[in-house]
Motif scaffolding. Structure first.
Motif, mmCIF file in Angstrom:
data_model
loop_
_atom_site.group_PDB
_atom_site.id
_atom_site.type_symbol
_atom_site.label_atom_id
_atom_site.label_comp_id
_atom_site.label_asym_id
_atom_site.label_seq_id
_atom_site.Cartn_x
_atom_site.Cartn_y
_atom_site.Cartn_z
ATOM 1 N N MET A 1 23.678 31.076 56.252
ATOM 2 C CA MET A 1 23.993 31.519 54.908
ATOM 3 C C MET A 1 25.401 32.120 54.849
ATOM 4 O O MET A 1 26.121 31.881 53.907
ATOM 5 N N VAL A 2 25.745 32.869 55.874
ATOM 6 C CA VAL A 2 27.070 33.487 55.909
ATOM 7 C C VAL A 2 28.148 32.420 56.054
ATOM 8 O O VAL A 2 29.208 32.506 55.423
ATOM 9 N N ARG A 3 27.858 31.408 56.854
ATOM 10 C CA ARG A 3 28.844 30.335 57.032
ATOM 11 C C ARG A 3 29.103 29.596 55.728
ATOM 12 O O ARG A 3 30.223 29.199 55.445
ATOM 13 N N ARG A 4 28.041 29.397 54.950
ATOM 14 C CA ARG A 4 28.191 28.702 53.673
ATOM 15 C C ARG A 4 29.113 29.485 52.736
ATOM 16 O O ARG A 4 30.000 28.921 52.113
ATOM 17 N N TRP A 5 28.878 30.802 52.649
ATOM 18 C CA TRP A 5 29.723 31.624 51.772
ATOM 19 C C TRP A 5 31.159 31.691 52.281
ATOM 20 O O TRP A 5 32.106 31.706 51.489
ATOM 21 N N ALA A 6 31.331 31.728 53.591
ATOM 22 C CA ALA A 6 32.683 31.728 54.152
ATOM 23 C C ALA A 6 33.402 30.424 53.796
ATOM 24 O O ALA A 6 34.574 30.443 53.403
ATOM 25 N N LEU A 7 32.695 29.318 53.898
ATOM 26 C CA LEU A 7 33.285 28.027 53.544
ATOM 27 C C LEU A 7 33.638 27.969 52.059
ATOM 28 O O LEU A 7 34.711 27.490 51.682
ATOM 29 N N VAL A 8 32.759 28.478 51.217
ATOM 30 C CA VAL A 8 33.018 28.499 49.773
ATOM 31 C C VAL A 8 34.252 29.341 49.469
ATOM 32 O O VAL A 8 35.108 28.942 48.671
#
Length: 71
Positions: free
Chosen positions: A1-8
């Motif tokens: 989940m954290v990786r997704r937000w970082a990518l966004v």
């Protein structure tokens, strides 16, 4: 989940950088900035209903998306 937000956040930052560079210094902006800005704008035109949604209720438990039809 954290990786997704970082990518966004990273992709959003790159898009804003391209848009601001096109607006504030168009003589220095190139093809890459134009492509990034146009691509991000094009993605914003996708309708919301094309995203996946979770199914609730009996249909999800039975594995069906809609009402059943008897034949």
């Amino acid at each position: 989940m954290v990786r997704r937000w970082a990518l966004v956040l990273v992709l959003g930052g790159v898009w804003w950088w391209a848009v601001l560079r096109l607006l504030l210094a168009p003589e220095h902006a190139g093809l890459v900035e134009g492509a990034v800005a146009a691509g991000g704008w094009g993605l914003s035109l996708l309708p919301v209903h094309v995203t996946a949604t979770a199914r609730h209720g009996r249909a999800a438990k039975a594995g069906r998306a809609g009402p059943s039809r008897k034949q």
